[in-house]
Design a protein around this motif. Sequence first.
Motif, mmCIF file in Angstrom:
data_model
loop_
_atom_site.group_PDB
_atom_site.id
_atom_site.type_symbol
_atom_site.label_atom_id
_atom_site.label_comp_id
_atom_site.label_asym_id
_atom_site.label_seq_id
_atom_site.Cartn_x
_atom_site.Cartn_y
_atom_site.Cartn_z
ATOM 1 N N PHE A 1 -2.258 61.218 -8.778
ATOM 2 C CA PHE A 1 -1.238 60.585 -9.606
ATOM 3 C C PHE A 1 -1.633 59.148 -9.875
ATOM 4 N N TYR B 1 -0.071 55.476 -11.002
ATOM 5 C CA TYR B 1 1.142 54.684 -11.138
ATOM 6 C C TYR B 1 0.800 53.299 -11.674
ATOM 7 N N GLN C 1 2.529 49.347 -11.711
ATOM 8 C CA GLN C 1 3.554 48.525 -11.085
ATOM 9 C C GLN C 1 3.545 47.141 -11.698
ATOM 10 N N SER D 1 9.243 48.413 -9.179
ATOM 11 C CA SER D 1 8.828 49.625 -8.491
ATOM 12 C C SER D 1 7.636 50.266 -9.194
ATOM 13 N N LEU D 2 7.203 51.370 -8.639
ATOM 14 C CA LEU D 2 6.080 52.092 -9.218
ATOM 15 C C LEU D 2 6.588 53.057 -10.285
ATOM 16 N N LEU E 1 5.430 56.248 -12.552
ATOM 17 C CA LEU E 1 4.408 57.266 -12.711
ATOM 18 C C LEU E 1 3.916 57.278 -14.155
ATOM 19 N N GLU F 1 3.392 61.047 -18.591
ATOM 20 C CA GLU F 1 4.832 60.826 -18.631
ATOM 21 C C GLU F 1 5.221 60.312 -20.019
ATOM 22 N N PHE G 1 -0.657 46.112 -12.123
ATOM 23 C CA PHE G 1 -1.222 46.638 -10.882
ATOM 24 C C PHE G 1 -1.191 48.155 -11.003
ATOM 25 N N ILE H 1 -2.042 51.845 -9.365
ATOM 26 C CA ILE H 1 -2.225 52.479 -8.057
ATOM 27 C C ILE H 1 -2.383 53.979 -8.235
#
Lengths: 113, 117
Positions: free
Chosen positions: B34, B36, B38, B43-44, B46, B59, B91, B93
């Motif tokens: 996955f 993500y 940020q 928050s993260l 998706l 998404e 950022f 992730i």
Amino acid sequence: AQSVTQLGSHVSVSEGALVLLRCNYSSSVPPYLFWYVQYPNQGLQLLLKYTSAATLVKGINGFEAEFKKSETSFHLTKPSAHMSDAAEYFCAGINFGNEKLTFGTGTRLTIIP
Amino acid sequence: GAVVSQHPSRVICKSGTSVKIECRSLDFQATTMFWYRQFPKQSLMLMATSNEGSKATYEQGVEKDKFLINHASLTLSTLTVTSAHPEDSSFYICSARHRGARNSPLHFGNGTRLTVT
């Protein structure tokens, strides 16, 4: 779809005091729930997980969380805060059969010396 | 424990260039990874689900032509930010789950800080 809500974007506690970070989930089906910690400019580290076994879950670094179906809550606690606990904490949930993890908005924990 | 390695940890690029970010599962096989994003103090979110040997699932609102995802093996997924612009600075992730363990915890990489100038 599963969603989680974290109450309080910032929490400050004194060193040695109780840490309580709140998380509520919204799902008619008990979900799998997780708490992650994020230190500045780093990825996420798993603290603990609930997967429908014991309702009281113990994690790393002295943290634990209790799954309460009646309150749809999964609050994170630690009896005595340490300076190294200062970080961002995320509650996350996933429904059975759905691989997508949904994160709460995060709670920044500050420890006061 | 399971380790996910993400590289690079920081990258600065000029507007209009492309940047590739790698995500590797070091000690387990991951059919699904996955990605993500940020934003600061948030928050993260998706972006997409990367499936080994098939197309990624994006998404809603994520431009698939801008964020190219390749999952060529059971241990490697890459995210390429094409024609990067300053608003892509963020950022990023990645995370991975053990093969065959659909509801087990995700293991996260340490993230990549992308700055587009």
